[in-house]
Design an enzyme around this catalytic site. Sequence first.
Site, PDB file in Angstrom:
ATOM      1  N   TYR A  35       2.988   8.958   6.028  1.00 39.12           N
ATOM      2  CA  TYR A  35       2.592   7.577   5.748  1.00 39.12           C
ATOM      3  C   TYR A  35       3.408   6.964   4.606  1.00 39.12           C
ATOM      4  CZ  TYR A  35      -0.497   3.644   4.677  1.00 39.12           C
ATOM      5  OH  TYR A  35      -1.003   2.399   4.435  1.00 39.12           O
TER       6      TYR A  35
ATOM      7  N   ARG B  53       0.837  -1.208   0.000  1.00 38.26           N
ATOM      8  CA  ARG B  53       0.000   0.000   0.000  1.00 38.26           C
ATOM      9  C   ARG B  53       0.874   1.262   0.000  1.00 38.26           C
ATOM     10  NH1 ARG B  53      -5.211   1.908   1.408  1.00 38.26           N
ATOM     11  NH2 ARG B  53      -5.264   3.541   2.986  1.00 38.26           N
TER      12      ARG B  53
END
Length: 180
Positions: free
Chosen positions: A163, A131
Amino acid sequence: MNFVQPIRDQEMIEEIKEFLREDNERNRMMFIFGINTGLRVQDILKLKKRDVTGDHIIMIEMKTGKKKWIQINPTLKRELKHYIRDMQDSDYLFPSRQGKNVPIKRDMAYKVMKKAAKRFGLKDIGTHTMRKTFGYHMYQKTKDITLVQKLFNHSSPSVTFRYIGMDQDMMDAAMNRFGL
């Protein structure tokens, strides 16, 4: 929970694909699917052939409960065409050898990623790496952090930068340019 990193190097991604091809086509396809959709592994593993035969994947995310539409990009479409050709519509995309028509579990997906990490000497790798790799490379191609933020349903661009590891890249670059 361990903090995992994206795979930043495109050549490394290609080497991992080839390594996984030699190991197991299902595992290679799971990796390709993850880095081309940005879905969480628990959402990837529940998908069946019927979920990926159109132009979009339409699903409810397990973590958020939100409906998500994801266009299947040309790279993934080409890979899926060969991978699913002999599957039934009700077959899981990533079947386990344990039982009839059940998907692999998250821990098996983790083992696949760790095996590749060990082979290539990568650190901080896990299932979420797929991801994050998607997000990192989507940002690198578009330079649009708001787009990546929306794709990930994050609350702010700063959360998304952190992230996908861009804040670390920016700090490293600044330190490399710094000197007194």
